[in-house]
Every structure is written in structure tokens, then in C-alpha cells.
Design a protein around this motif. Structure first.
Motif, PDB file in Angstrom:
ATOM      1  N   ALA A  44       0.850  -1.186   0.000  1.00 44.93           N
ATOM      2  CA  ALA A  44       0.000   0.000   0.000  1.00 44.93           C
ATOM      3  C   ALA A  44       0.884   1.234   0.000  1.00 44.93           C
ATOM      4  O   ALA A  44       1.624   1.467   0.962  1.00 44.93           O
ATOM      5  CB  ALA A  44      -0.918   0.010   1.223  1.00 44.93           C
ATOM      6  N   LEU A  88      -0.939   7.626   0.735  1.00 40.47           N
ATOM      7  CA  LEU A  88      -1.933   8.383  -0.032  1.00 40.47           C
ATOM      8  C   LEU A  88      -1.293   9.615  -0.662  1.00 40.47           C
ATOM      9  O   LEU A  88      -0.629  10.399   0.011  1.00 40.47           O
ATOM     10  CB  LEU A  88      -3.081   8.797   0.882  1.00 40.47           C
ATOM     11  CG  LEU A  88      -4.340   9.344   0.198  1.00 40.47           C
ATOM     12  CD1 LEU A  88      -5.025   8.253  -0.609  1.00 40.47           C
ATOM     13  CD2 LEU A  88      -5.301   9.921   1.234  1.00 40.47           C
ATOM     14  N   GLY A 129     -12.054  -3.180  -4.686  1.00 41.94           N
ATOM     15  CA  GLY A 129     -10.645  -3.415  -4.382  1.00 41.94           C
ATOM     16  C   GLY A 129      -9.998  -4.280  -5.448  1.00 41.94           C
ATOM     17  O   GLY A 129     -10.674  -4.849  -6.319  1.00 41.94           O
ATOM     18  N   SER A 138      -5.225  -2.068  -8.644  1.00 42.05           N
ATOM     19  CA  SER A 138      -5.630  -1.702  -7.290  1.00 42.05           C
ATOM     20  C   SER A 138      -5.118  -0.309  -6.955  1.00 42.05           C
ATOM     21  O   SER A 138      -3.916  -0.040  -7.059  1.00 42.05           O
ATOM     22  CB  SER A 138      -5.075  -2.720  -6.290  1.00 42.05           C
ATOM     23  OG  SER A 138      -5.497  -2.434  -4.982  1.00 42.05           O
ATOM     24  N   HIS A 165      -4.682   1.485  -4.227  1.00 39.39           N
ATOM     25  CA  HIS A 165      -3.764   1.811  -3.132  1.00 39.39           C
ATOM     26  C   HIS A 165      -2.322   1.404  -3.426  1.00 39.39           C
ATOM     27  O   HIS A 165      -1.434   1.667  -2.629  1.00 39.39           O
ATOM     28  CB  HIS A 165      -4.246   1.226  -1.798  1.00 39.39           C
ATOM     29  CG  HIS A 165      -4.144  -0.254  -1.664  1.00 39.39           C
ATOM     30  ND1 HIS A 165      -4.936  -1.122  -2.362  1.00 39.39           N
ATOM     31  CD2 HIS A 165      -3.357  -1.021  -0.889  1.00 39.39           C
ATOM     32  CE1 HIS A 165      -4.646  -2.352  -2.027  1.00 39.39           C
ATOM     33  NE2 HIS A 165      -3.675  -2.336  -1.141  1.00 39.39           N
ATOM     34  N   LYS A 166      -2.082   0.815  -4.608  1.00 40.51           N
ATOM     35  CA  LYS A 166      -0.707   0.556  -5.031  1.00 40.51           C
ATOM     36  C   LYS A 166      -0.067   1.797  -5.648  1.00 40.51           C
ATOM     37  O   LYS A 166       1.155   1.922  -5.649  1.00 40.51           O
ATOM     38  CB  LYS A 166      -0.650  -0.585  -6.051  1.00 40.51           C
ATOM     39  CG  LYS A 166      -1.384  -1.848  -5.658  1.00 40.51           C
ATOM     40  CD  LYS A 166      -0.737  -2.555  -4.491  1.00 40.51           C
ATOM     41  CE  LYS A 166      -1.401  -3.918  -4.275  1.00 40.51           C
ATOM     42  NZ  LYS A 166      -0.845  -4.652  -3.139  1.00 40.51           N
ATOM     43  N   PRO A 182      -6.658   5.678  -2.490  1.00 45.52           N
ATOM     44  CA  PRO A 182      -7.141   5.107  -1.225  1.00 45.52           C
ATOM     45  C   PRO A 182      -7.398   3.612  -1.367  1.00 45.52           C
ATOM     46  O   PRO A 182      -7.596   3.107  -2.477  1.00 45.52           O
ATOM     47  CB  PRO A 182      -8.459   5.867  -0.988  1.00 45.52           C
ATOM     48  CG  PRO A 182      -8.931   6.205  -2.369  1.00 45.52           C
ATOM     49  CD  PRO A 182      -7.690   6.461  -3.187  1.00 45.52           C
ATOM     50  N   PRO A 183      -7.390   2.874  -0.268  1.00 45.65           N
ATOM     51  CA  PRO A 183      -7.762   1.461  -0.332  1.00 45.65           C
ATOM     52  C   PRO A 183      -9.240   1.319  -0.656  1.00 45.65           C
ATOM     53  O   PRO A 183     -10.027   2.244  -0.458  1.00 45.65           O
ATOM     54  CB  PRO A 183      -7.440   0.950   1.071  1.00 45.65           C
ATOM     55  CG  PRO A 183      -7.520   2.156   1.950  1.00 45.65           C
ATOM     56  CD  PRO A 183      -7.071   3.310   1.103  1.00 45.65           C
ATOM     57  N   ALA A 218     -13.851   7.821  -2.933  1.00 42.09           N
ATOM     58  CA  ALA A 218     -12.610   7.065  -3.081  1.00 42.09           C
ATOM     59  C   ALA A 218     -12.241   6.891  -4.546  1.00 42.09           C
ATOM     60  O   ALA A 218     -11.056   6.952  -4.918  1.00 42.09           O
ATOM     61  CB  ALA A 218     -12.743   5.697  -2.406  1.00 42.09           C
ATOM     62  N   ALA A 258      -8.888   8.076  -6.317  1.00 40.38           N
ATOM     63  CA  ALA A 258      -8.045   7.113  -7.030  1.00 40.38           C
ATOM     64  C   ALA A 258      -7.699   7.611  -8.423  1.00 40.38           C
ATOM     65  O   ALA A 258      -6.554   7.478  -8.883  1.00 40.38           O
ATOM     66  CB  ALA A 258      -8.760   5.765  -7.113  1.00 40.38           C
TER      67      ALA A 258
END
Length: 383
Positions: free
Chosen positions: A13, A16, A72, A199, A201-202, A206-207, A242, A246
């Protein structure tokens, strides 16, 4: 004075991105309504969702209507695999995948096999690179419905020959799904794939936001009960704040990718060279050239992985140890086992936009003593 902690686990992760934080706060004010409704607030939310989808699709060089947001990366991977298999069930029931796929893909394969399907695992070389000859043979076999290949190893950083693998799939008439979680926002993803997952958060989003891309003409059916949202590909109301965050983070990550690769890759080279020179009985794994710019993994003989993780954490270094997919259990990494390399005392370092040369130097300066102390505690001396 104590040094601030160094976060070296961006492959799990990334922190942010500042623009993601700003975008999320704005969207919380302006995009809280259900974008599927017709009143004023909902129409505004729908506009934000469309804008986020268009911006994300532009970075990926796909059509906006090919892209869906999921809860996710794991959900996206599950949907990619299971939906691709369902969509091609009349062709056959075999999934071909590399031996080093993310656990999300392997768990989807297990579900498929438990339901009566079959799966073929293709080996990799000691560098972590796919065996293309074995891959070409596997995808050409009768009854193959889908092939799955990670674009770059999440554990050792080796970049996979996606273009060549895609060519073999095209020759066999088999669609290729790529897990691009570690690639998107860092390196370009080669063409030739039919389904992609990623994904947020990579890359500094955000997750809880994943991407599922299904190219036009690909036979794919949702493995979930019917839902009208996100083109029927994933159920539930999208987490709009989110998603907006992202998309903003992805645009920035993509714009900064070349400069960040140029900054982080030499730091990884320094880690690879210095660890090999200063720590006895250590193996730095993964391809030293065809690799992600931010990630390096090494294994220390005669060292317990969990003990090493905690010792590094006490010194202010957050790293991944054991398998990155099963870090809660610290089971031996299936990726390292497939490569045939040392898996004891495994450490994965993955840098991010905030990582500094000073942090890397401090880590390299303290690591030999930490490993030596752990070996001494275990009764291993004289190395």
C-alpha cells in the motif's frame, strides 16, 4: 535524536498521494449521493463518476465503457478470472496461469477447480521470469478458456514477457487476463490482453478501489448475481469519493512515473549491491534488469523471517517479510518456492514517492548488525 520511521512497503500500500486526499475531501462534499438516481445531487455524483472513469481510462488507454470500478484489487482479480471462465465455458474449463500469480488469482483458480474446472500452472525461471515455451504449450492445449499472467511480480519485481505471452494466446485463440496491480502508474502495460485488473492503493490512491477492464469483444460474464451498476460487472453502490481520489492519484502517478523510475531505480540498485556485499549468506532474488523500478527482495539464510521483520520494525523500518500475500501467517512465499530460491529471512523493500536516499542508506547501514544479532541469538556464528 531518533530518526523518523522509514516506510518501505509501497508494494502492499503506497502512502496516499496529496492530490488524492484533496480530491476525496472535495468529493465528500459534492459526490455523496447515489449516482444511479435522477435528482440533482445524484446527477452531480454521476458527473463525477463519469469524469473519474474517463480520466482513468485515458491513463490505461482503454475506452471508458470497458472500465469498471470494484471494491478493491482482490475483487477485481476474482471477477476477472471467474468471469472470464464463465464467459468461455462452452470452449472449455481450463485456466492457465503462471506459478507466481497473486494469491487472489490462485484462490479464484482453487474455486474454479473445486467447481469441476481445471487449472494448469506454468513454471518460471530462477529469475522469476515466465517459461514462455511452457506457456505456449499450455495455452495451445484443448479446452483452455482463459490464461492469467501477472505483469510484474509483486514479490520480487521481475517484469513478465506480457507481449510474448499475449502473442502465444492470440495464436491459440485464448484471451489473456493480466494482473497489473504493481504496474499501473509505474510502467506501461504491453498491449494484447483482454482483461485487466489493478488496485488503487498501489499507486497512491485510497484502499477499497479496484479496476476491472474488459476489452470489447471479450467473452466475459459476471460471476455475481445481477446488478445494474458498473455495466453489471460488479455489484453495489460505488464508493464515489474514493474513486475520484483514485483517479486523481493515478493521473499524477502516471505523469510522474518516468521521473520516479529514474529516481528510485538507482536506490534499488544500491540496495541490491550493498546487501550482497555486506550481509553474509544472503541471496538477492529477481531479475536485476527486467524489474520494477521500486522493488527489491532478498533472503537471509539462518534468520527467521518474523524475527527479522520485528527487529527491523523496532529500528524504524516497515518492510514486508515472508510472503507478501500471506504476511499475517508468514508462510513461505509460493513465489520464492516457484523460483527455487532461498525463502528464509525474506525481506521485500518497495519504495515510494516519499522514499529518500538517506532512508535507504540508514537501512543499509543497520541491516548487517541486525542480521548478525539474530543469527547470534539463534546460535549461528562465524559467518
Amino acid at each position: 535524536m531518533n530518526e523518523p520511521p522509514a516506510y518501505f512497503d509501497a508494494a502492499s500500500a503506497a502512502p496516499l498521494h496529496p492530490v488524492a486526499r484533496q480530491a476525496m475531501l472535495a468529493a465528500l462534499e459534492d459526490g455523496w449521493a447515489d449516482p444511479g438516481k435522477l435528482y440533482t445531487q445524484a446527477r452531480r455524483a454521476h458527473q463525477l463518476l463519469d469524469a473519474a472513469r474517463a480520466a482513468t481510462a485515458e491513463v490505461l488507454r482503454v475506452r471508458p465503457d470497458e472500465l469498471s470500478f470494484t471494491p478493491g484489487g482482490t475483487a477485481a482479480a476474482h471477477a476477472a478470472v471467474l468471469g472470464g471462465l464463465v464467459g468461455r465455458r462452452r470452449v472449455g474449463g481450463t485456466l492457465v496461469h503462471s506459478a507466481i500469480e497473486h494469491s487472489a488469482v490462485l484462490h479464484a483458480a482453487e474455486r474454479h477447480v473445486a467447481g469441476g474446472g481445471s487449472a494448469t500452472s506454468v513454471p518460471v525461471a530462477r529469475s522469476g521470469r515466465l517459461d514462455l515455451d511452457a506457456w505456449s504449450t499450455a495455452v495451445a492445449a484443448p479446452g483452455v478458456a482463459l490464461a492469467a499472467l501477472i505483469t510484474a511480480s509483486h514479490e520480487v519485481g521481475t517484469v513478465q514477457p506480457v507481449a510474448e505471452a499475449a502473442e502465444a494466446c492470440a495464436t491459440a485463440g485464448v484471451p489473456l487476463y493480466v494482473d497489473a496491480a504493481q504496474s499501473v502508474g509505474r510502467i506501461p502495460v504491453p498491449a494484447g490482453w483482454a482483461v485487466l485488473s489493478a488496485s488503487a492503493h498501489k499507486w497512491g490512491g485510497p484502499p477499497g478501489v479496484g479496476l476491472l477492464v474488459v476489452r470489447k469483444g471479450t467473452r466475459w460474464e459476471s460471476p455475481y448475481p445481477a446488478d445494474e451498476r458498473e455495466a453489471g460487472r460488479t455489484p453495489g453502490v460505488p464508493n464515489l469519493p474514493a474513486i475520484v481520489a483514485a483517479a486523481a492519484a493515478l493521473r499524477m502517478a502516471d505523469a510522474e512515473a518516468t521521473a520516479e523510475a529514474g529516481r528510485l531505480s538507482p536506490l534499488v540498485d544500491r540496495i541490491r549491491a550493498t546487501v550482497s556485499a555486506t550481509v553474509p549468506d544472503v541471496e538477492v532474488v529477481g531479475d536485476p534488469v527486467d524489474r520494477l523500478p521500486h522493488l527489491v527482495t532478498f533472503s537471509c539464510l539462518y534468520v527467521d523471517g518474523e524475527a527479522l521483520l520485528h527487529a527491523l520494525d523496532r529500528r524504524g523500518f516497515a518492510v514486508s517479510s515472508g510472503s507478501s500475500c500471506t504476511s499475517s501467517t508468514l508462510r513461505p512465499s509460493h513465489v520464492l518456492e516457484a523460483m527455487g530460491v532461498l525463502s528464509h529471512g525474506n525481506v521485500r523493500i518497495s519504495l515510494h514517492r516519499g522514499s529518500t536516499a538517506a532512508e535507504v542508506d540508514r537501512f543499509l547501514g543497520e541491516l548487517p548488525e541486525i542480521v548478525a544479532d539474530l543469527r547470534a541469538e539463534a546460535g549461528v556464528v562465524g559467518l
